[in-house]
Structure formats: C-alpha cells, structure tokens
Write an enzyme that holds these catalytic residues in place. Sequence first.
Site, mmCIF file in Angstrom:
data_model
loop_
_atom_site.group_PDB
_atom_site.id
_atom_site.type_symbol
_atom_site.label_atom_id
_atom_site.label_comp_id
_atom_site.label_asym_id
_atom_site.label_seq_id
_atom_site.Cartn_x
_atom_site.Cartn_y
_atom_site.Cartn_z
ATOM 1 C CG ASP A 1 -1.996 -1.056 1.151
ATOM 2 O OD1 ASP A 1 -2.155 -1.656 0.065
ATOM 3 O OD2 ASP A 1 -2.674 -1.286 2.175
ATOM 4 C CD GLU B 1 6.468 1.981 -4.919
ATOM 5 O OE1 GLU B 1 6.862 2.522 -5.962
ATOM 6 O OE2 GLU B 1 7.080 2.045 -3.830
ATOM 7 C CE1 TYR B 2 -3.502 2.683 -6.426
ATOM 8 C CE2 TYR B 2 -3.837 4.141 -4.533
ATOM 9 C CZ TYR B 2 -4.232 3.666 -5.772
ATOM 10 O OH TYR B 2 -5.358 4.190 -6.369
ATOM 11 C CG ASP B 3 -1.003 4.904 0.326
ATOM 12 O OD1 ASP B 3 -1.986 4.708 -0.420
ATOM 13 O OD2 ASP B 3 -0.914 4.455 1.481
ATOM 14 C CB SER C 1 -36.956 -8.195 -14.000
ATOM 15 O OG SER C 1 -38.254 -8.278 -14.555
ATOM 16 C CE LYS D 1 -32.858 -13.635 -8.827
ATOM 17 N NZ LYS D 1 -32.890 -12.876 -7.564
ATOM 18 C CE LYS E 1 -28.092 -14.352 -17.753
ATOM 19 N NZ LYS E 1 -27.006 -13.339 -17.773
ATOM 20 C CD GLU F 1 -27.971 -7.567 -8.290
ATOM 21 O OE1 GLU F 1 -28.911 -7.670 -7.486
ATOM 22 O OE2 GLU F 1 -28.138 -7.376 -9.511
ATOM 23 C CD GLU G 1 -24.823 -15.960 -15.709
ATOM 24 O OE1 GLU G 1 -24.945 -14.905 -15.034
ATOM 25 O OE2 GLU G 1 -25.085 -16.015 -16.923
#
Length: 310
Positions: free
Chosen positions: A28, A30-32, A76, A107, A274, A162, A105
Amino acid sequence: MSRMRQLIDQLNEWAYEYYVLDNPSVPDSEYDKLYDELVALEASTSTVEPDSPTRRVGGEPLKSFARHEHISRLYSLDKCVTYDRLSAFVTRVKKVKEDADFTVEYKYDGLTMCLTYNGGNFVRATTRGNGVVGEDVTAQCLTVKSIPLKVPFTGLMEVQGEAVIPLSALAKYNETATEKLKNARNAAAGAIRNLDPAVTASRGVEILFYNVNYIEGKTFSSQVEMFDFLRENKFKVWPYLKICKSEEEIIEALEEIEVERKKIDILTDGAVIKLNDVLAREGLGYTDKFPRWAIALSSKPRRRRRRLRT
C-alpha cells in the site's frame, strides 16, 4: 508519455490487481506514494483525466438523483420456484434450438446497476429503475474501486451488474458503526441510493458484472463469449459459470450452487439459467416483462412431480 499518464496507468493497474484480481503486486505504501504524486501534479496543472483514480474520492452530497433513460431496456428475470417450471423452460428452449446448451450462474442478492462507457471511458452509472429509466448514481459509483474507469473497448456500451457488499466487509463495517446494517442486500442498495457518496465509499461496495446490455459495432455468439469480453475489459466477474447440455446437468449445477453459495463471501439467492447461444435467443424473444431465454431459480426449488424429460 507524460508523467501524469504514467502515474494514472500504473495506479489503475495496481487497483485492478488489488480490487478485481485480489492479487496485489505492491505494498500500500508504494501505491500511496504515487497517488500523492498524482494529486500534486493535478493540482499544479489544474488537470484531471477521465480515468484518474483521484476521481474516486467521494464528492459533496447530492440534493436529488437525476433520472436517466437506458440505451436499451434492462429486463428482469422470470422467477421459477419448482423443477416442473424448469423442465417447461428447457422444453421451450429446445423447441427453438434442439441442441441448445445453457449457462448457470449465481444470482446475486443486491442492487441491479447499469454502467455506460464511451470512447473507452466510464461515463455514467444508473440503477435499473423500471428497466427503461433509472436514477443517475455516477457520483456514488465513482467511489467503487473495483469498477474500471477506462476499458480497452472504445465503442458505446452499457454493462449490467449487481452492486453487492461482501459479507466480510459488512461485518467489518458493523464492528464500528453506530447504526449497524442488518443484511448485505439492504446495505448495498442503501449505499448506492444514498445521496452522500461518502456513505457509499465507507461500506465497501463492489459490482459484479454479468451482462452487456448494449454494445455498438460488436456482437456476441454466446454467454460465455460475453463473460470473456467482460473479463478482458477488466470488469469484476464471479468465476463460476457452468455450461450444461441437459436438464439433469442444470439440476446438478443448481445442487452444487446450493452447497457452495453458503461458503462464499457474497450474498446470493439462487441461480440464473440462460440459453448460451445469443443468436438463438431471438427465436424465443421477450414477454412484456421478461426474456423467454433466461430464468431465475430460487435457491431451494420444490421437487418435481413428474419424471425428467431427456
């Protein structure tokens, strides 16, 4: 390549590794360090690129949500609570495509979202609403660090997913929250539909993608190809996607999901089946509310009263 572009590309790649792949390559700190350099550079130049990670910081609370019409309607799914109805669905599909195969898959139990991209850049995020018009929640979704701000595909497209809160993130939030959140579904919906983006940012929302609702200048041959496209464009996609060629195989996948869903960190409430062949879906079409080529099955459907059709 400018220093600003170098920083944005590197930071976005590290964020993808961390939030989507769950496989960070740098600490973190290095990212910061690079993030702080980017903030200073943007301040000195008064320039913020569309895909800059600094855009993910929550802004001021909104007064209200603007309405937005989706490019293509978001349907839907018809719900199925018995194996008899599943059998009827499989029979209906095989009348159109005799050798049809199906995808199964998870839901997810959250809030349906529609994200728009154009020119490779994230443009807008909306809730599903009534399927035609939703609420613009772009400011809220900018705080969701797993969504890409820039993607390889440069045409206009809408992707569907989602909004969820991992169960572990919900538990962590409740450890210090004054008002505890009772369940992950309401927590996710409340986070996205909260007028204050800072609330969204505090709850650890993720978006799991599963559909390309509209795309300009491209077609898909199958649901599997669509999933591959989403992954290639750095959207977070749950790794489970089972291909089934018969009703028996579908039921085996449903039974597997019923066991495995209790072990994962995401709240689910069943499975989605599906027709895999996208072109063949045209032969089934839609009702006023639902696609006829997909169905949502509850997590514990009632057993059938008749023998399976093969």
